[in-house]
Design a protein around this motif. Sequence first.
Motif, PDB file in Angstrom:
ATOM      1  N   VAL A  12       5.405   7.607   6.399  1.00  0.00           N
ATOM      2  CA  VAL A  12       5.501   6.432   7.257  1.00  0.00           C
ATOM      3  C   VAL A  12       5.497   6.753   8.735  1.00  0.00           C
ATOM      4  O   VAL A  12       5.621   5.869   9.562  1.00  0.00           O
ATOM      5  N   GLU A  38       4.449  -1.361  -2.843  1.00  0.00           N
ATOM      6  CA  GLU A  38       5.263  -1.270  -1.630  1.00  0.00           C
ATOM      7  C   GLU A  38       6.735  -1.084  -1.988  1.00  0.00           C
ATOM      8  O   GLU A  38       7.455  -0.339  -1.325  1.00  0.00           O
ATOM      9  N   SER A  39       7.169  -1.714  -3.067  1.00  0.00           N
ATOM     10  CA  SER A  39       8.567  -1.573  -3.497  1.00  0.00           C
ATOM     11  C   SER A  39       8.881  -0.127  -3.892  1.00  0.00           C
ATOM     12  O   SER A  39       9.993   0.357  -3.667  1.00  0.00           O
ATOM     13  N   LYS A  42       9.440   1.724  -0.629  1.00  0.00           N
ATOM     14  CA  LYS A  42      10.740   1.364  -0.063  1.00  0.00           C
ATOM     15  C   LYS A  42      11.875   2.011  -0.845  1.00  0.00           C
ATOM     16  O   LYS A  42      12.830   2.510  -0.250  1.00  0.00           O
ATOM     17  N   ASP A  43      11.771   1.995  -2.166  1.00  0.00           N
ATOM     18  CA  ASP A  43      12.803   2.625  -3.004  1.00  0.00           C
ATOM     19  C   ASP A  43      12.900   4.116  -2.722  1.00  0.00           C
ATOM     20  O   ASP A  43      13.990   4.677  -2.628  1.00  0.00           O
ATOM     21  N   MET A  45      12.039   5.706   0.046  1.00  0.00           N
ATOM     22  CA  MET A  45      12.605   5.923   1.375  1.00  0.00           C
ATOM     23  C   MET A  45      14.102   5.636   1.391  1.00  0.00           C
ATOM     24  O   MET A  45      14.881   6.403   1.941  1.00  0.00           O
ATOM     25  N   SER A  46      14.510   4.531   0.788  1.00  0.00           N
ATOM     26  CA  SER A  46      15.928   4.171   0.807  1.00  0.00           C
ATOM     27  C   SER A  46      16.759   5.114  -0.065  1.00  0.00           C
ATOM     28  O   SER A  46      17.965   5.230   0.133  1.00  0.00           O
TER      29      SER A  46
END
Length: 134
Positions: A12, A38-39, A42-43, A45-46
Amino acid sequence: MKATLFSVALLVLLAHVQCDSKFHQLMKQCMEETKTAESDLKDFMSGGMQSNASENLKCYAKCLMEKQGHMVDGQFKADAMLATLNNVPQMKDKMAEITSGVNACKDMKGSNDCDTAFKVTMCLKEHKGLMGPH
């Protein structure tokens, strides 16, 4: 002095420092080509970017690297990445640290091209070769 936090790697980086429509289009193309949701990004990265990524996510990293000229024929192109980062105003005063990290990771190899791209990405994260948002 508290060190700058480096937590986001190649997946990113340019989206945050350039935020241009061309890069967002590359991200979308790579998500479609690798069937990465995309989820899932995000998962990942988080979750602290743990190294247990799916093959799709590894291939997403490869796709982005290839489209930016940072990987060619399965080989990480450190000079190309450094040239890109050197042209980002937010990175100019951090190039010595970034160069050190990129050089530490330039010879990483995985079991396939997707794995190589992911290993390079994780190495850059570990060596603080890429700066993310804080």
